[in-house]
Design a protein around this motif. Structure first.
Motif, PDB file in Angstrom:
ATOM      1  N   ALA A 278       0.837  -1.202   0.000  1.00  0.00           N
ATOM      2  CA  ALA A 278       0.000   0.000   0.000  1.00  0.00           C
ATOM      3  C   ALA A 278       0.871   1.251   0.000  1.00  0.00           C
ATOM      4  CB  ALA A 278      -0.926  -0.011   1.207  1.00  0.00           C
ATOM      5  N   ASP A 279       1.955   1.237   0.747  1.00  0.00           N
ATOM      6  CA  ASP A 279       2.868   2.381   0.749  1.00  0.00           C
ATOM      7  C   ASP A 279       3.515   2.555  -0.626  1.00  0.00           C
ATOM      8  OD1 ASP A 279       2.270   2.870   3.369  1.00  0.00           O
ATOM      9  OD2 ASP A 279       4.154   2.063   4.179  1.00  0.00           O
ATOM     10  N   ALA A 280       3.926   1.442  -1.239  1.00  0.00           N
ATOM     11  CA  ALA A 280       4.563   1.511  -2.557  1.00  0.00           C
ATOM     12  C   ALA A 280       3.603   2.053  -3.609  1.00  0.00           C
ATOM     13  CB  ALA A 280       5.068   0.131  -2.967  1.00  0.00           C
ATOM     14  N   ALA A 281       2.304   1.791  -3.434  1.00  0.00           N
ATOM     15  CA  ALA A 281       1.291   2.277  -4.383  1.00  0.00           C
ATOM     16  C   ALA A 281       0.756   3.645  -3.993  1.00  0.00           C
ATOM     17  CB  ALA A 281       0.144   1.275  -4.458  1.00  0.00           C
ATOM     18  N   SER A 282       1.337   4.248  -2.943  1.00  0.00           N
ATOM     19  CA  SER A 282       0.897   5.568  -2.458  1.00  0.00           C
ATOM     20  C   SER A 282      -0.580   5.578  -2.118  1.00  0.00           C
ATOM     21  CB  SER A 282       1.223   6.655  -3.501  1.00  0.00           C
ATOM     22  OG  SER A 282       2.614   6.718  -3.742  1.00  0.00           O
ATOM     23  N   LYS A 283      -1.009   4.538  -1.383  1.00  0.00           N
ATOM     24  CA  LYS A 283      -2.393   4.438  -0.934  1.00  0.00           C
ATOM     25  C   LYS A 283      -2.407   4.235   0.588  1.00  0.00           C
ATOM     26  CE  LYS A 283      -4.168   2.698  -5.345  1.00  0.00           C
ATOM     27  NZ  LYS A 283      -4.983   3.899  -5.658  1.00  0.00           N
ATOM     28  N   PRO A 284      -2.091   5.296   1.338  1.00  0.00           N
ATOM     29  CA  PRO A 284      -1.940   5.164   2.796  1.00  0.00           C
ATOM     30  C   PRO A 284      -3.246   5.023   3.560  1.00  0.00           C
ATOM     31  CG  PRO A 284      -1.693   7.449   2.150  1.00  0.00           C
ATOM     32  CD  PRO A 284      -1.806   6.665   0.876  1.00  0.00           C
ATOM     33  N   ASP A 285      -4.380   5.270   2.900  1.00  0.00           N
ATOM     34  CA  ASP A 285      -5.656   5.288   3.628  1.00  0.00           C
ATOM     35  C   ASP A 285      -6.437   3.988   3.525  1.00  0.00           C
ATOM     36  OD1 ASP A 285      -5.191   7.941   4.401  1.00  0.00           O
ATOM     37  OD2 ASP A 285      -6.014   8.694   2.499  1.00  0.00           O
ATOM     38  N   ILE A 286      -5.950   3.023   2.764  1.00  0.00           N
ATOM     39  CA  ILE A 286      -6.658   1.755   2.637  1.00  0.00           C
ATOM     40  C   ILE A 286      -6.541   0.976   3.938  1.00  0.00           C
ATOM     41  CG2 ILE A 286      -6.660  -0.489   1.476  1.00  0.00           C
ATOM     42  CD1 ILE A 286      -5.844   0.858  -1.065  1.00  0.00           C
ATOM     43  N   PRO A 287      -7.646   0.534   4.529  1.00  0.00           N
ATOM     44  CA  PRO A 287      -7.560  -0.245   5.782  1.00  0.00           C
ATOM     45  C   PRO A 287      -6.908  -1.601   5.548  1.00  0.00           C
ATOM     46  CG  PRO A 287      -9.818  -0.189   4.975  1.00  0.00           C
ATOM     47  CD  PRO A 287      -9.037   0.753   4.116  1.00  0.00           C
ATOM     48  N   ILE A 288      -6.033  -1.968   6.486  1.00  0.00           N
ATOM     49  CA  ILE A 288      -5.300  -3.231   6.405  1.00  0.00           C
ATOM     50  C   ILE A 288      -5.469  -3.980   7.717  1.00  0.00           C
ATOM     51  CG2 ILE A 288      -3.055  -4.333   6.072  1.00  0.00           C
ATOM     52  CD1 ILE A 288      -2.176  -1.720   4.640  1.00  0.00           C
TER      53      ILE A 288
END
Length: 375
Positions: A278-288
């Protein structure tokens, strides 16, 4: 333990953890004179109250019986890492019971799985030769079936833990039920998702060659699909290039999925790779949401990137097995199953369940693990 026995252990590269003998707890006729006393479990928000209550009920019933001392062996895949709490708990239980027994884990110097399987088969045979009346075992797989069947044919009770051999005549399985575990983890993430449509990515396993991993993944998939989400599965890999390949695949999928990915679920100890992707895809807000308590997973939880994780109760697997083996001898298999019924999902499987650990409860969970010696 005799010198001969020590030599056998050394020759196989096995590690002896402890031997607990309880002759002081028997009277002149060889029958138990002192009731079993459990080590008190500190109260904590993570203490599994129902499971603790079931163990207390089993102890109370055993204490009504009068039996001769027992001998058993608990055979594990390893003794460190994930298995360390199992070792602690099994030794504690055998000490409380006053039984003669030990906890062993095969250590193949080469790391070869076939060598480890053969070492475990030799452990089974040696345990029987040494007089074990019960064996608790985390088998590597079907390679242990023949040795266990031979042991059971001689009257040895067998309880499996962590990994089952359901096709064998083992008495009871104790541990995580993977399909239910996957569903539990999925429900945790489901509460964080926007309404469908959307895609959920599972870092799991869809290879039928690993049944436990596939069952956990299918349990999660069913929850998301029932709720109306699309599901994409990346089969986790643990080889030298596994991390880079996993992260790259998930990154590319995060960037290209249609409908977009709205949540990620990791189902094994390398769940932290979901956060890396998610960090590599610049998507910090996706719940994990994650599985297990790897230090890297904990680091991402402290940063707020992983919202929760799910941990197996391997301490309770190790603790229950000696009590179950002792119960079978003291009060019989059927009576033991009747007492275990609150934790049983069918006639022969005990579900120890999961601990759901939110990101803001990491320190409280560490305190719980410390309180039972399971860090």
């Amino acid at each position: 333990m005799t010198v001969i026995r020590w030599c056998w252990v050394a020759a196989l590269g096995l590690t002896l953890v402890t031997t607990a003998c309880g002759s002081s707890d028997t009277d002149g006729a060889g029958e138990r004179a002192v009731p079993i006393q459990r080590t008190p479990t500190p109260e904590n928000e993570f203490t599994p109250a129902e499971l603790e209550g079931t163990i207390d009920s089993l102890v109370a019933e055993i204490n009504k019986s009068a039996i001769e001392p027992a001998q058993m062996a608990v055979l594990l895949k390893q003794q460190t890492g994930f298995w360390a709490p199992v070792v602690t708990a099994a030794n504690r239980a055998m000490g409380e019971l006053g039984v003669a027994g030990n906890v062993l884990g095969p250590i193949a110097p080469s790391g070869d799985i076939e060598e480890s399987e053969e070492l475990q088969n030799q452990q089974i045979k040696q345990a029987v030769a040494d007089g074990a009346e019960g064996i608790g075992i985390a088998p590597f797989g079907d390679a242990q079936a023949a040795a266990l069947e031979e042991a059971m044919a001689k009257g040895v009770q067998v309880v499996t833990l962590d990994t089952d051999l359901s096709a064998s005549k083992r008495s009871i399985y104790v541990g995580t039920l993977n399909k239910a575990a996957g569903a539990t983890a999925a429900e945790t993430l489901l509460a964080m998702l926007p309404q469908p449509p959307g895609t959920v990515m599972i870092h799991g396993n869809d290879n039928p060659g690993w049944v436990d991993g596939m069952d956990r993944t299918h349990g999660a998939r069913e929850v998301f699909e029932k709720a109306g989400y699309g599901v994409l599965v990346r089969s986790a890999t643990w080889d030298a290039t596994g991390e880079a390949e996993d992260v790259e695949w998930m990154k590319d999928t995060l960037e290209a999925a249609d409908p977009p990915v709205v949540g990620l679920l990791g189902l094994f100890n390398v769940s932290y790779r979901c956060a890396m992707a998610a960090d590599a895809a610049s998507k910090p807000d996706i719940p994990i949401v994650a599985f297990d308590f790897d230090p890297k997973t904990v680091d991402y939880m402290r940063k707020g990137r992983i919202k929760a994780t799910h941990t197996q109760r391997q301490y309770y697997e190790g603790y229950l097995v000696p009590y179950i083996l002792y119960g079978i001898k003291a009060i019989g298999l059927d009576a033991t199953k009747d007492i275990l019924a609150p934790q049983m999902v069918d006639d022969d499987r005990v579900n120890t369940g999961l601990d759901v650990v939110p990101g803001d409860k990491i320190d409280a969970y560490y305190d719980f693990l410390s309180s039972i010696g399971a860090n």
